[in-house]
Write a protein that holds these residues in place. Structure first.
Motif, short mmCIF file in Angstrom:
data_model
loop_
_atom_site.label_atom_id
_atom_site.label_comp_id
_atom_site.label_asym_id
_atom_site.label_seq_id
_atom_site.Cartn_x
_atom_site.Cartn_y
_atom_site.Cartn_z
N VAL A 1 2.34 0.33 -6.96
CA VAL A 1 2.64 1.40 -6.02
C VAL A 1 4.05 1.87 -6.36
CG1 VAL A 1 3.13 2.01 -3.61
CG2 VAL A 1 1.14 0.60 -4.16
N GLY B 1 4.42 7.22 -1.26
CA GLY B 1 3.84 6.23 -2.16
C GLY B 1 2.71 6.80 -2.99
N ARG B 2 2.59 6.30 -4.21
CA ARG B 2 1.50 6.70 -5.11
C ARG B 2 1.02 5.44 -5.81
NH1 ARG B 2 2.13 7.29 -10.40
NH2 ARG B 2 4.39 7.52 -10.30
N SER B 3 -0.29 5.24 -5.84
CA SER B 3 -0.81 4.04 -6.49
C SER B 3 -1.45 4.40 -7.83
CB SER B 3 -1.84 3.34 -5.60
OG SER B 3 -2.97 4.14 -5.42
N SER B 4 -1.42 3.45 -8.74
CA SER B 4 -2.07 3.61 -10.04
C SER B 4 -2.18 2.24 -10.69
CB SER B 4 -1.29 4.58 -10.94
OG SER B 4 0.01 4.11 -11.16
N THR C 1 9.27 0.63 -7.76
CA THR C 1 7.89 0.28 -8.11
C THR C 1 7.58 -1.13 -7.65
OG1 THR C 1 7.99 1.73 -10.03
CG2 THR C 1 6.24 0.06 -10.01
N CYS D 1 5.68 2.11 2.07
CA CYS D 1 6.94 2.20 1.31
C CYS D 1 8.16 2.11 2.21
CB CYS D 1 6.99 3.49 0.49
SG CYS D 1 5.88 3.49 -0.94
N SER E 1 0.86 -1.19 0.00
CA SER E 1 0.00 0.00 0.00
C SER E 1 0.89 1.23 0.00
CB SER E 1 -0.92 0.02 1.23
OG SER E 1 -0.17 0.30 2.39
N VAL E 2 0.33 2.38 -0.33
CA VAL E 2 1.10 3.63 -0.42
C VAL E 2 1.70 4.03 0.92
CG1 VAL E 2 -0.15 4.50 -2.42
CG2 VAL E 2 -0.95 5.06 -0.12
N CYS F 1 7.06 4.14 -5.14
CA CYS F 1 7.63 4.77 -3.95
C CYS F 1 8.72 5.74 -4.41
CB CYS F 1 8.20 3.73 -3.00
SG CYS F 1 6.98 2.52 -2.42
#
Length: 140
Positions: A95, A113-116, A61, A39, A35-36, A97
């Motif tokens: 995710v 962290g960034r999710s996509s 990633t 990290c 999860s974001v 990082c």
């Protein structure tokens, strides 16, 4: 007989190298439960750094899928992409990082962290991924 043994030894060393590179890829890039907000914890516990140093990686990633699903990209679930990479036919949740404290060294790495959801481009050796190339926004 000596030639056969030498060939077997060389083949064994080659397979071992592929296995080691694949294990490193799995450690650095596959985590179904990522999860974001995790990290820092995951990168620290997996001892992920720039190769051969204690310098924090600028970005790392994680693919939120099973090893088996990612392995399939090296087979029928992927197509050639760029120079030496294979692109997934389906997008994966990821995710990314990104290092917040540039120039930091392990264990002081701090990430955001960034999710996509993105297609992934990986380098394969045989049927196994050994390098994460990039993620791709697919615009067709």
């Amino acid at each position: 007989m000596r030639i056969s043994f030498a060939c077997l030894l060389l083949l064994s060393a080659t397979v071992s190298c592929h296995n080691e590179r694949n294990r490193k890829f799995i450690n650095q890039h596959i985590n179904e439960g990522m999860s974001v907000n995790r990290c820092d914890q995951v990168i620290t516990s997996r001892k992920i750094t720039e190769t051969g140093s204690n310098t924090c990686k600028d970005t790392n990633t994680f693919i939120l899928a099973s090893t088996n699903e990612v392995n399939k990209v090296c087979g029928l679930a992927g197509v050639p992409y760029g120079v030496g990479l294979t692109k997934s036919l389906q997008p994966f949740p990821i995710v990314v990082c990104t290092l917040r404290n540039q120039g930091a060294r392990r264990p002081r790495c701090q990430y955001r962290g960034r999710s996509s959801t993105r297609y992934i481009a990986i380098r394969c050796e045989g049927d196994f991924p050994v390098h994460y190339g990039r993620d791709i926004v697919h615009l067709d």
